[in-house]
Design a protein around this motif. Sequence first.
Motif, mmCIF file in Angstrom:
data_model
loop_
_atom_site.group_PDB
_atom_site.id
_atom_site.type_symbol
_atom_site.label_atom_id
_atom_site.label_comp_id
_atom_site.label_asym_id
_atom_site.label_seq_id
_atom_site.Cartn_x
_atom_site.Cartn_y
_atom_site.Cartn_z
ATOM 1 N N TYR A 175 -6.806 1.417 -4.080
ATOM 2 C CA TYR A 175 -6.555 0.421 -2.961
ATOM 3 C C TYR A 175 -5.595 1.967 -1.993
ATOM 4 O O TYR A 175 -5.447 2.306 -1.122
ATOM 5 C CB TYR A 175 -4.756 -0.085 -3.425
ATOM 6 C CG TYR A 175 -4.635 -0.711 -3.363
ATOM 7 C CD1 TYR A 175 -5.204 -1.809 -2.245
ATOM 8 C CD2 TYR A 175 -3.128 -1.001 -3.310
ATOM 9 C CE1 TYR A 175 -4.298 -2.322 -0.550
ATOM 10 C CE2 TYR A 175 -2.163 -2.459 -2.460
ATOM 11 C CZ TYR A 175 -2.928 -2.581 -1.303
ATOM 12 O OH TYR A 175 -2.014 -3.247 -0.399
ATOM 13 N N SER A 176 -5.418 3.037 -2.472
ATOM 14 C CA SER A 176 -4.802 4.138 -2.266
ATOM 15 C C SER A 176 -5.965 5.362 -1.238
ATOM 16 O O SER A 176 -7.378 5.790 -2.094
ATOM 17 C CB SER A 176 -3.978 4.930 -3.067
ATOM 18 O OG SER A 176 -3.510 6.411 -2.908
ATOM 19 N N ASP A 177 -5.708 5.661 0.006
ATOM 20 C CA ASP A 177 -6.847 6.368 0.633
ATOM 21 C C ASP A 177 -6.463 7.648 0.016
ATOM 22 O O ASP A 177 -7.050 8.452 0.173
ATOM 23 C CB ASP A 177 -6.980 6.254 1.773
ATOM 24 C CG ASP A 177 -5.406 6.347 3.081
ATOM 25 O OD1 ASP A 177 -4.915 6.220 2.212
ATOM 26 O OD2 ASP A 177 -5.862 5.779 3.653
ATOM 27 N N ILE A 204 -13.153 -0.016 -11.138
ATOM 28 C CA ILE A 204 -11.636 -0.582 -9.958
ATOM 29 C C ILE A 204 -10.630 -0.097 -10.301
ATOM 30 O O ILE A 204 -10.203 0.000 -11.087
ATOM 31 C CB ILE A 204 -11.743 -2.430 -9.834
ATOM 32 C CG1 ILE A 204 -12.694 -3.051 -9.815
ATOM 33 C CG2 ILE A 204 -10.648 -2.152 -8.754
ATOM 34 C CD1 ILE A 204 -12.560 -4.791 -9.644
ATOM 35 N N GLY A 205 -9.737 0.013 -9.492
ATOM 36 C CA GLY A 205 -8.415 1.051 -9.373
ATOM 37 C C GLY A 205 -8.686 2.548 -10.465
ATOM 38 O O GLY A 205 -7.970 3.143 -11.045
ATOM 39 N N SER A 206 -9.679 2.957 -9.977
ATOM 40 C CA SER A 206 -10.651 4.507 -9.979
ATOM 41 C C SER A 206 -9.826 5.810 -10.185
ATOM 42 O O SER A 206 -9.360 6.366 -10.522
ATOM 43 C CB SER A 206 -12.418 4.421 -9.421
ATOM 44 O OG SER A 206 -11.341 4.784 -7.959
ATOM 45 N N GLY A 207 -8.953 5.082 -8.724
ATOM 46 C CA GLY A 207 -7.327 6.345 -8.824
ATOM 47 C C GLY A 207 -8.044 8.369 -8.989
ATOM 48 O O GLY A 207 -8.466 7.672 -7.608
ATOM 49 N N LYS A 217 1.084 -0.663 0.102
ATOM 50 C CA LYS A 217 -0.384 -0.121 0.065
ATOM 51 C C LYS A 217 0.954 0.889 -0.114
ATOM 52 O O LYS A 217 0.781 1.604 -0.556
ATOM 53 C CB LYS A 217 -0.880 -0.017 1.154
ATOM 54 C CG LYS A 217 -2.051 0.579 1.323
ATOM 55 C CD LYS A 217 -3.141 0.787 1.799
ATOM 56 C CE LYS A 217 -3.925 2.361 2.096
ATOM 57 N NZ LYS A 217 -3.224 3.337 2.398
ATOM 58 N N GLU A 218 2.109 1.212 1.115
ATOM 59 C CA GLU A 218 2.745 2.121 0.559
ATOM 60 C C GLU A 218 3.866 3.088 -0.712
ATOM 61 O O GLU A 218 3.884 3.872 -0.735
ATOM 62 C CB GLU A 218 3.776 2.559 1.693
ATOM 63 C CG GLU A 218 4.982 0.922 1.271
ATOM 64 C CD GLU A 218 4.333 -0.119 2.450
ATOM 65 O OE1 GLU A 218 5.528 -1.120 3.262
ATOM 66 O OE2 GLU A 218 3.371 -0.273 2.457
ATOM 67 N N GLY A 266 -10.114 0.660 -0.946
ATOM 68 C CA GLY A 266 -10.668 -1.298 -0.542
ATOM 69 C C GLY A 266 -9.631 -2.027 -1.962
ATOM 70 O O GLY A 266 -9.248 -1.355 -2.420
ATOM 71 N N THR A 267 -9.673 -3.144 -1.231
ATOM 72 C CA THR A 267 -9.796 -3.644 -2.525
ATOM 73 C C THR A 267 -11.022 -5.020 -3.248
ATOM 74 O O THR A 267 -11.877 -5.316 -2.275
ATOM 75 C CB THR A 267 -8.355 -5.102 -2.072
ATOM 76 O OG1 THR A 267 -9.125 -6.073 -1.132
ATOM 77 C CG2 THR A 267 -7.362 -4.781 -1.227
#
Length: 340
Positions: A141-143, A118-121, A55-56, A160-161
Amino acid sequence: MDNKQTIHTKTCLLCKSQVYRVYESMSGYIVGTKYDVYECSNCKSSFVDPMSNLKEEYDLIYDEDATKETKYYYYLARGVKKLKDPLADLANYSAIFWGVVKAIKDHKIKKNAKILEIGSGLGYFTYAFNKAGYDCYGLDYSDIATNFANNLFGKRYSQGTIENFSGSNKEKYEVVIATEVIEHVVDPVAFIEYSLKVLKHGGKLILTTPIKDIHPEGTIWETESAPVHLWWFTEKGIGSIAQYFNAKASFIDFTDYTKNKIWSVHVGTANAPPHAGPVINKDRTFARYKKKGYREVLMDVIPAWMYIKLVCLYHDLKFLQKTKPPTRHMYGMCAVIQKI
């Protein structure tokens, strides 16, 4: 570079065939990191070892000050917000978006259809679908990315995933979209499995990813450095996953795009070492200096919505393409996997 070496403990995750190591110790995205490259003997898809999608690393990618490319995505997102018809403009702006929009039209997806991206960036493609009359929700995946998207485009994004999301959203959507996502995940088979779970019967998973098929046999790794990209797929590889789930796979034909737009496809060189080198140091500083290109110069002087319109205008100057024959392939494939 070494000769092909059989790895008897490894089989292709996609089609269960034998894999070979085709390159040892390829330089990664971060200085000092090394990855081996493997290729499937059957479907010819490639992957790296070791794998990670921490995630980092994604939070670094979405840090607005991380790289020039990241700054560009923030610039693009703010420009999309100001467009009157962002879905049409994005389809004209990029072959990737064009392929997805064509898939939506070809499969007669009606307005108000429930769509999950999914993976909306940073959120602009999800926003464009909502603006066009669809009911689209974004997952990333990234907040850092989802917080930005919620603030700019409205609260239609979750962090989230797809694995976790699918548990409480089974058979909820008519369409799932994943642009340039599957090459980032450790287990693409599981990714497609969970994506299919949130689809209704007959629903469509539309995914895009860099395509290996257009490159000469023996091209080792002509995509983003690991661990940004972990996989490099062929159509046969994606089709093998669909077949495993008794789903139907088809691929968007880009002939109409290449007949009517300015386009460019870079093709790799067979048996040549991967050309991409490290981008950042372990302390997250740049590993090498890159001069500003035309894009960065324009970003400094014109608003993003105008930049998008200028690119769209350029893409329509098809008289510049007279010597290029149309082709069904672009630099990325657009696959449509239908849940049966």
